[in-house]
Design a protein around this motif. Structure first.
Motif, PDB file in Angstrom:
ATOM      1  N   PRO A   1       0.918  -1.303   0.004  1.00  0.00           N
ATOM      2  CA  PRO A   1       0.001   0.043  -0.023  1.00  0.00           C
ATOM      3  C   PRO A   1       0.930   1.278   0.051  1.00  0.00           C
ATOM      4  CG  PRO A   1      -0.645  -1.624   1.904  1.00  0.00           C
ATOM      5  CD  PRO A   1       0.665  -2.176   1.138  1.00  0.00           C
ATOM      6  N   ARG A   2       0.541   2.326  -0.705  1.00  0.00           N
ATOM      7  CA  ARG A   2       1.393   3.512  -1.116  1.00  0.00           C
ATOM      8  C   ARG A   2       1.233   4.399   0.525  1.00  0.00           C
ATOM      9  NH1 ARG A   2       3.291   1.580  -3.871  1.00  0.00           N
ATOM     10  NH2 ARG A   2       2.190   1.682  -5.857  1.00  0.00           N
ATOM     11  N   TRP A   3       0.170   4.338   1.165  1.00  0.00           N
ATOM     12  CA  TRP A   3       0.193   4.808   2.378  1.00  0.00           C
ATOM     13  C   TRP A   3       1.066   4.514   3.352  1.00  0.00           C
ATOM     14  CZ3 TRP A   3      -0.744   2.606   6.669  1.00  0.00           C
ATOM     15  CH2 TRP A   3      -1.341   1.386   6.792  1.00  0.00           C
ATOM     16  N   ALA A   4       1.628   3.191   3.357  1.00  0.00           N
ATOM     17  CA  ALA A   4       2.286   2.613   4.147  1.00  0.00           C
ATOM     18  C   ALA A   4       3.868   2.900   4.263  1.00  0.00           C
ATOM     19  CB  ALA A   4       2.110   0.972   4.203  1.00  0.00           C
ATOM     20  N   GLU A   5       4.146   3.294   3.024  1.00  0.00           N
ATOM     21  CA  GLU A   5       5.720   3.664   2.637  1.00  0.00           C
ATOM     22  C   GLU A   5       6.011   4.923   2.704  1.00  0.00           C
ATOM     23  OE1 GLU A   5       7.292   3.260  -1.306  1.00  0.00           O
ATOM     24  OE2 GLU A   5       5.400   2.519  -2.074  1.00  0.00           O
ATOM     25  N   SER A   6       4.944   5.822   3.107  1.00  0.00           N
ATOM     26  CA  SER A   6       5.214   7.114   3.210  1.00  0.00           C
ATOM     27  C   SER A   6       6.292   7.485   4.103  1.00  0.00           C
ATOM     28  CB  SER A   6       3.930   7.856   3.704  1.00  0.00           C
ATOM     29  OG  SER A   6       4.036   9.430   3.953  1.00  0.00           O
ATOM     30  N   GLY A   7       7.317   8.337   3.801  1.00  0.00           N
ATOM     31  CA  GLY A   7       8.558   8.463   4.535  1.00  0.00           C
ATOM     32  C   GLY A   7       9.745   7.461   4.078  1.00  0.00           C
ATOM     33  N   GLY A   8       9.513   6.413   3.329  1.00  0.00           N
ATOM     34  CA  GLY A   8      10.430   5.665   3.052  1.00  0.00           C
ATOM     35  C   GLY A   8      10.401   4.170   3.520  1.00  0.00           C
ATOM     36  N   ILE A   9      11.577   3.526   3.206  1.00  0.00           N
ATOM     37  CA  ILE A   9      11.728   2.080   3.621  1.00  0.00           C
ATOM     38  C   ILE A   9      11.365   1.974   5.228  1.00  0.00           C
ATOM     39  CG2 ILE A   9      14.037   1.753   3.625  1.00  0.00           C
ATOM     40  CD1 ILE A   9      11.429  -0.688   2.162  1.00  0.00           C
ATOM     41  N   ASP A  10      12.320   2.781   5.843  1.00  0.00           N
ATOM     42  CA  ASP A  10      12.255   2.511   7.327  1.00  0.00           C
ATOM     43  C   ASP A  10      10.929   2.691   8.016  1.00  0.00           C
ATOM     44  OD1 ASP A  10      14.971   1.897   7.284  1.00  0.00           O
ATOM     45  OD2 ASP A  10      15.375   4.150   7.760  1.00  0.00           O
ATOM     46  N   SER A  11      10.112   3.945   7.324  1.00  0.00           N
ATOM     47  CA  SER A  11       8.723   4.085   7.901  1.00  0.00           C
ATOM     48  C   SER A  11       7.894   3.071   7.748  1.00  0.00           C
ATOM     49  CB  SER A  11       8.525   5.450   7.131  1.00  0.00           C
ATOM     50  OG  SER A  11       9.172   6.409   7.784  1.00  0.00           O
TER      51      SER A  11
END
Length: 521
Positions: free
Chosen positions: A305-315
């Motif tokens: 899901p695109r929302w889940a990767e907001s901020g990058g891979i660590d996020s």
């Protein structure tokens, strides 16, 4: 009487002498002369049997040699071969190859007849353009290059990789960067509205940036916000692209048009009607298409899901390890896997963990003793992973291919055979074997039409005064050899490639000369 007979005889001899004299041919000197080929000029439907003379970097002569004595430093006998303008690929990921002097010859594209590549697609460009343009000019490149500025790259510079709307100051900052990139030589802007951070942008944001490109007589190239049913749906994504063109008043080019996944199959007729209606309205809408039934992208982009990767891979992994979010992430990942046709339709073609390559997600999930959606996160935690996703049907592929506004493009990146085989595959499979389109349709929509769309001047047509980007291929052997088990096989059947008047491929072998240029608007 005797004098009269002598006069008549003299006049007769003069008449006979004049009748037998042939016009004196004027000498024409060229560097390269191509003779005896089956010539498709990039515009006409039928071929002609004419000679082509090249002098310096231009086409200097086209004709049948009946009125000129052509003196050439090099003569190419193209008997039985097809002579064509060099192919122009409007959507590639050749940037990384061109950036590295060891791969800047751009062989995967060169050996399939491509003489010009577009880079900076999908909203991702190397920034700033001035730096990379200088690099290409210093090191040399094997094919011509057209540069685009990536919306996602610009957004990341100003807003960051955050799932939020840009404010007025940030939009102004992005507009300023885009103007600088256009001044530096960009032909237009590309968007990747399916990918982060482009997916976080509103339509109004994109329009505000596209207007800057329109003021510079540029183009808009887009990976649609949705090619399936991930967010707004395929047809609304097409309508969004058209609306961007309508409001910003610039040409819209849809990259790798397709109906991706079971939710979108059989929608090509509706999409074609929508685009034709927009074209009748005066909106310049075109598209490119690669001739494969499998797309390719990162595993993360295809199912997470695109929302889940907001901020990058660590996020992403912070959220994944958060119990209140993990269930939702896994459920949406599971849904996205189904949209792609199931875990067995996602083939790993590139990964840090080499043992995964050549296996599909279902096989790896069994190997890891995890569900497919759980296996996704085990896999991407080890590094970047690319997949080939088998998610298209012949009906839609054929429908798009036959449209006059659809040109050939590869979307060529590592791991998928399209980087090495798109143009010869289209010829061999869809012209020769299936006869879905004619050879002139294939050539014209791989050359002159693409040049017109991209606003590339004096290329794409075999015409006196145009730049000499010319290819010669064998109609019997021109085909792709790369496939999903070995995506790194060069195409066969290209006999010659001439770029800017210099030979880059000769008798089927690359000459190792870097004859390409960074093209200017």
């Amino acid at each position: 009487m005797k004098n009269l007979n002598i006069l008549v005889t003299a006049c007769f001899l003069i008449f006979i002498s004049c009748k037998d004299d042939k016009p004196v041919k004027r000498d024409v000197r060229v560097d390269i002369l191509i003779q005896n080929g089956i010539v498709y000029n990039g515009i006409n439907v039928e071929p002609s049997h004419i000679s082509i003379g090249i002098k310096e970097d231009k086409i200097y002569y086209i004709g049948d040699e009946s009125t000129f004595n052509i003196i050439a430093s090099k003569v190419i006998d193209a008997s039985g071969l097809i002579v064509s303008p060099g192919f122009i690929d409007p959507h590639t990921h050749a940037d990384k190859d061109l950036n590295d002097i060891s791969t800047s010859q751009n062989l995967p594209f060169l050996m399939q007849g491509v003489t010009t590549v577009v880079i900076g697609n999908d909203g991702r460009s190397f920034y700033p353009i001035s730096k990379y343009k200088k690099l290409y000019e210093q090191n040399g490149i094997g094919t011509n290059a057209v540069l685009l500025v990536g919306h996602g790259t610009v957004r990341n510079e100003v807003v960051g990789n955050s799932n939020r709307e840009a404010n007025k100051d940030e939009i102004l900052g992005m507009q300023t960067i885009i103007q600088k990139e256009m001044d530096a030589g960009a032909f237009g802007i590309s968007t990747g509205l399916f990918y982060a951070p482009g997916s976080y942008a509103s339509t109004d944001e994109v329009i505000s940036l596209a207007k800057i490109v329109a003021q510079n007589d540029g183009i808009y190239d887009t990976h649609l916000r949705d090619e399936s049913a991930y967010s707004i749906g395929l047809i609304p994504a097409i309508e969004e692209a058209i609306e961007i063109g309508r409001q910003s008043k610039l040409p819209i080019h849809i990259s790798h048009i397709k109906c991706l996944g079971v939710d979108s199959w059989h929608k090509s007729d509706s999409i074609i009607n929508i685009i034709n209606t927009a074209r009748r309205e005066g909106i310049d809408v075109t598209a490119n298409q690669y001739p494969y039934d499998a797309s390719a992208t990162s595993l993360k982009a295809s199912v997470v899901p695109r929302w889940a990767e907001s901020g990058g891979i660590d996020s992403l992994f912070f959220r994944y390890e958060t119990p209140s979010l993990k269930h939702q992430i896994l459920e949406e990942t599971k849904t996205n896997i189904a949209r792609r046709g199931g875990a067995d339709k996602l083939l790993i073609v590139k990964a840090e963990e080499s043992s995964f390559v050549g296996k599909n997600l279902l096989e790896i999930s069994k190997q890891l003793n995890k569900t497919p959606e759980e296996a996704v996160f085990n896999i991407i935690k080890l590094g970047a992973v690319k997949v080939a996703s088998f998610n298209m049907i012949p009906e839609d592929i054929h429908n798009f291919m036959k449209q006059k506004w659809v040109v050939t493009g590869s979307d060529g990146g590592s791991g998928h055979p399209r980087k090495y085989g798109s143009f010869p595959r289209k010829y061999n499979k869809y012209v020769k074997e299936e006869q879905q389109i004619t050879i002139s349709q294939f050539i014209n929509n791989s050359t002159s039409k693409t040049a017109e769309i991209l606003k590339i001047k004096n290329r794409g047509v075999l015409k006196i005064g145009n730049y000499a980007d010319v290819i010669i291929f064998d109609p019997e052997t021109f085909k792709d050899l790369a496939d999903y088990t070995d995506a790194f096989q060069f195409a066969q059947g290209l006999e010659y490639s001439i770029i800017n008047g210099k030979i880059s491929v000769e008798t089927g072998k690359a000459t190792k000369l870097l004859n390409g240029k960074v093209l200017k608007k």
